[in-house]
Design an enzyme around this catalytic site. Structure first.
Site, PDB file in Angstrom:
ATOM      1  N   ASN A  12       0.743  -1.129   0.205  1.00 19.07           N
ATOM      2  CA  ASN A  12       0.160   0.081  -0.247  1.00 19.07           C
ATOM      3  C   ASN A  12       0.915   1.710   0.063  1.00 19.07           C
ATOM      4  OD1 ASN A  12      -2.336  -1.318  -0.132  1.00 19.07           O
ATOM      5  ND2 ASN A  12      -3.141  -1.090   2.307  1.00 19.07           N
TER       6      ASN A  12
ATOM      7  N   ASP B  52       0.026  -7.823  -9.828  1.00 21.07           N
ATOM      8  CA  ASP B  52      -1.646  -8.910  -9.841  1.00 21.07           C
ATOM      9  C   ASP B  52      -2.424  -8.127 -10.401  1.00 21.07           C
ATOM     10  OD1 ASP B  52      -2.643  -8.593  -7.303  1.00 21.07           O
ATOM     11  OD2 ASP B  52      -1.097  -7.408  -7.175  1.00 21.07           O
TER      12      ASP B  52
ATOM     13  N   ASN C 259      -4.232  -1.304  -3.852  1.00 17.59           N
ATOM     14  CA  ASN C 259      -3.690  -0.072  -3.713  1.00 17.59           C
ATOM     15  C   ASN C 259      -1.859  -0.131  -3.847  1.00 17.59           C
ATOM     16  OD1 ASN C 259      -6.140   0.168  -1.667  1.00 17.59           O
ATOM     17  ND2 ASN C 259      -5.415  -1.531  -0.622  1.00 17.59           N
TER      18      ASN C 259
END
Length: 197
Positions: free
Chosen positions: A75, A100, A121
């Site tokens: 993140n 991903d 994120n």
């Protein structure tokens, strides 16, 4: 004289993931795994601690590359990217990100020249520091959640099932090849060659 001097880095290639043994085989670590394959192809090892990341320098077809695995956790990936971009004065279109994607089936990859975070994120963090959506990316399919109620964090931090491992391995190899194709020939050629595989 520094004027006209070629920069020490032509491309920043970032694989997204989370550091730590417990995350190595999870869906969210496809970027780390793909960039390790890329490093192997280029004959380098991503071990040098720099820019809040593990890095390696490589050269491909005359282009100087910095390979990066942020150590900031997913993140906050942008923190590592921001430091390298500022140091090398790289424009967003020279920041290539491998990560991903739950909207792609396992084994599929997709090359894009730009785009939104799409709920990812790590990409959201990079967008916030580059102030641009115009950076190339290679998305690596990990498949959708089994049901809408299934927790997204549990899904992306889950392990790849054995039955999908061969598909994932192929996709990771294709992702590494697509990254080199982008460096050499641009996103359009890489998309034409690798999207749909």
């Amino acid at each position: 004289m520094l004027f006209g001097k070629k920069p020490a880095c032509d491309w920043l290639i970032v694989g997204l993931g989370n550091p730590g043994k417990e995350y190595e085989r999870t869906r969210h670590n496809m970027g780390f795994r793909a960039i390790d394959i890329l490093a192997g192809t280029l004959g380098v090892s991503i071990k040098k601690a720099k820019f809040r990341a593990l890095t390696a320098q490589a050269v491909y077809r005359g282009q100087k590359l910095l390979l990066m695995k942020p150590e900031t956790f997913m993140n906050a990936s942008g923190m590592a990217v921001e430091q390298a971009v500022q140091f090398y004065k790289l424009p967003p279109e020279r920041v290539l990100v491998l990560f991903d994607d739950i909207s792609l089936a396992p084994g599929r990859i997709r090359v894009r020249a730009s785009g939104s975070a799409g709920g990812h994120n790590g990409i959201k963090s990079i967008l916030s520091v580059l102030h641009s959506e115009d950076f190339p990316r290679v998305k690596i399919g990990v498949g959708e959640k089994p049901s809408p109620e299934y927790d997204l964090a549990d899904w992306v931090l889950g392990q790849i099932p054995k039955a999908q491992q061969a598909l994932i391995d192929t996709a990771l190899q294709h992702a590494a090849e697509a990254a080199l194709c982008i460096v050499e020939s641009g996103c359009q050629k890489a998309a034409a060659e690798f999207n749909g595989l």
